[in-house]
Design a protein around this motif. Structure first.
Motif, short mmCIF file in Angstrom:
data_model
loop_
_atom_site.label_atom_id
_atom_site.label_comp_id
_atom_site.label_asym_id
_atom_site.label_seq_id
_atom_site.Cartn_x
_atom_site.Cartn_y
_atom_site.Cartn_z
N PRO A 88 0.86 -1.14 0.03
CA PRO A 88 -0.02 -0.08 0.16
C PRO A 88 0.86 1.41 -0.10
N PHE A 89 2.14 1.17 0.33
CA PHE A 89 2.96 2.30 0.59
C PHE A 89 3.85 2.54 -0.73
N ALA A 90 3.56 1.66 -1.88
CA ALA A 90 4.42 1.58 -2.99
C ALA A 90 4.26 3.00 -3.57
N LYS A 91 3.24 3.68 -3.88
CA LYS A 91 3.07 4.92 -4.48
C LYS A 91 3.96 5.82 -3.80
N ILE A 92 4.20 5.94 -2.34
CA ILE A 92 4.87 6.82 -1.55
C ILE A 92 6.29 6.83 -2.02
N GLU A 101 12.30 5.01 5.81
CA GLU A 101 12.19 4.91 7.14
C GLU A 101 10.88 5.28 7.82
N GLN A 102 10.08 6.45 7.32
CA GLN A 102 8.89 6.66 7.83
C GLN A 102 8.11 5.59 7.71
N VAL A 103 8.10 5.01 6.29
CA VAL A 103 7.03 3.91 6.01
C VAL A 103 7.24 2.88 7.33
N ARG A 104 8.65 2.66 7.45
CA ARG A 104 8.97 1.42 8.27
C ARG A 104 8.20 1.56 9.90
N MET A 105 8.53 3.15 10.21
CA MET A 105 8.03 3.35 11.54
C MET A 105 6.63 3.55 11.57
N ALA A 106 5.66 3.76 10.35
CA ALA A 106 4.43 3.51 10.65
C ALA A 106 3.87 2.06 10.48
N LYS A 107 4.51 1.30 9.69
CA LYS A 107 4.29 -0.14 9.85
C LYS A 107 4.45 -1.09 11.22
#
Length: 326
Positions: A88-92, A101-107
């Motif tokens: 779901p974060f691919a577009k970002i 890193e922000q994606v990792r934190m969110a997950k």
């Protein structure tokens, strides 16, 4: 499990035989030292950690453990981020690989909170290894909806896209609640069906525990908020107690992100409704609160909710979402 409600006083109580003016100077000086001390901030953050973990926390956390919990590992960002098209974060990540890193934190934050609810259910139902494995398999499917919502928030914040129409928002806690309910029904049976007496009793135990966890979390988070207010308003013990009860009764999960900020940045404060404060504050205190320059955080729940408190744990694989060994 024990209901743990820990209260920390932010004002120093100093009794001396010197003149009144000097006594007040001593009090204010001691209060200032306490408020800026690392021990005070650690105590506040430890309280917040307990709130995020809910009643799964069975005993006090010592200082070394608290320090470990508060470490948010940064790590080196990869030069070339591998992108899963189904993520779901691919577009970002395509638009800005530096947000890895922000994606990792969110997950990690999502997994921490969803995993805590799954652990609560597994304990309430006394799940065996086979049942835990089935819960785990279902959980890895259910968590996707929560990733999608977090990705939507990030897209809206960073790129101004994906704004929802009024009434369309689904709260993260509601996605978790629905997900856990479907998992429990899929593993232990749906409450709409005729359940055996032991299973029905476990359902009641689970529901009661879920309710108690929410009360516990809201109370601990309200305590951190009241301690923050105390820095400016110098509350009495009775005011402190009543405000914790009042704020806990209206606490919203959207405000959880402030728990990471308030202990060391008291200017960040949730938009509490005035009517939960007014009955318990003196007129001059209410005026001081209204005139305070509090900052509100908008659209960043994906970043703060839980992530910063579980820094050390984020480097470890979460049992419920670890695909190895299946």
């Amino acid at each position: 499990m024990s209901d743990m409600q820990i209260y920390y006083t932010t004002k120093s109580q100093c009794q001396t035989g010197i003149k009144s003016s000097c006594r007040w100077l001593c009090i204010l000086g001691a209060a200032w030292l306490l408020l800026v001390s690392p021990q005070h901030l650690m105590a506040q953050r430890a309280l917040a950690v307990k709130g995020f973990d809910g009643r799964l926390v069975e005993e006090d956390v010592d200082e070394d453990e608290i320090a470990e919990l508060l470490v948010l590992p940064q790590g080196d960002l990869p030069e070339n981020v591998e992108i899963d098209e189904n993520d779901p974060f691919a577009k970002i990540l395509k638009q800005q690989p530096g947000f890895a890193e922000q994606v990792r934190m969110a997950k990690a934050a999502i997994e921490s909170r969803f995993g805590a609810e799954l652990s609560c259910a597994a304990r309430a139902f006394e799940a065996n290894e086979e049942q835990k494995l089935k819960m785990k398999q279902l959980a890895q499917k259910e968590i996707r909806a929560q990733y999608v919502e977090a990705a939507r928030q990030m897209n809206m914040q960073f790129f101004g896209v994906g704004r929802q129409k009024g009434g369309d928002k689904v709260r993260p806690e509601e996605l978790r609640r629905r997900g856990v309910k479907r998992i429990v029904s899929g593993v232990f049976g749906d409450e709409k069906d005729k359940l055996s007496k032991p299973i029905a009793e476990k359902y009641k135990k689970w529901r009661d525990e879920c309710e108690a966890r929410v009360v516990f979390k809201n109370t601990t988070h309200a305590t951190v908020a009241v301690n923050t207010l105390d820095k400016r308003l110098f509350l009495t013990a009775i005011q402190h107690e009543k405000l914790v009860e009042s704020i806990a009764s209206v606490w919203e999960e959207d405000w959880d992100c402030y728990i990471q900020l308030m202990p060391s940045n008291p200017e960040y404060f949730p938009p509490l409704p005035e009517d939960c404060l007014k009955p318990w504050l003196e007129e001059h205190q209410m005026a001081a609160w209204k005139n305070s320059n509090y900052q509100h955080v908008g659209g960043m729940g994906w970043q703060f909710n839980g992530g910063g408190f579980f820094g050390a744990q984020q480097q470890k694989k979460n049992f419920w979402f670890d695909e190895e060994g299946q």
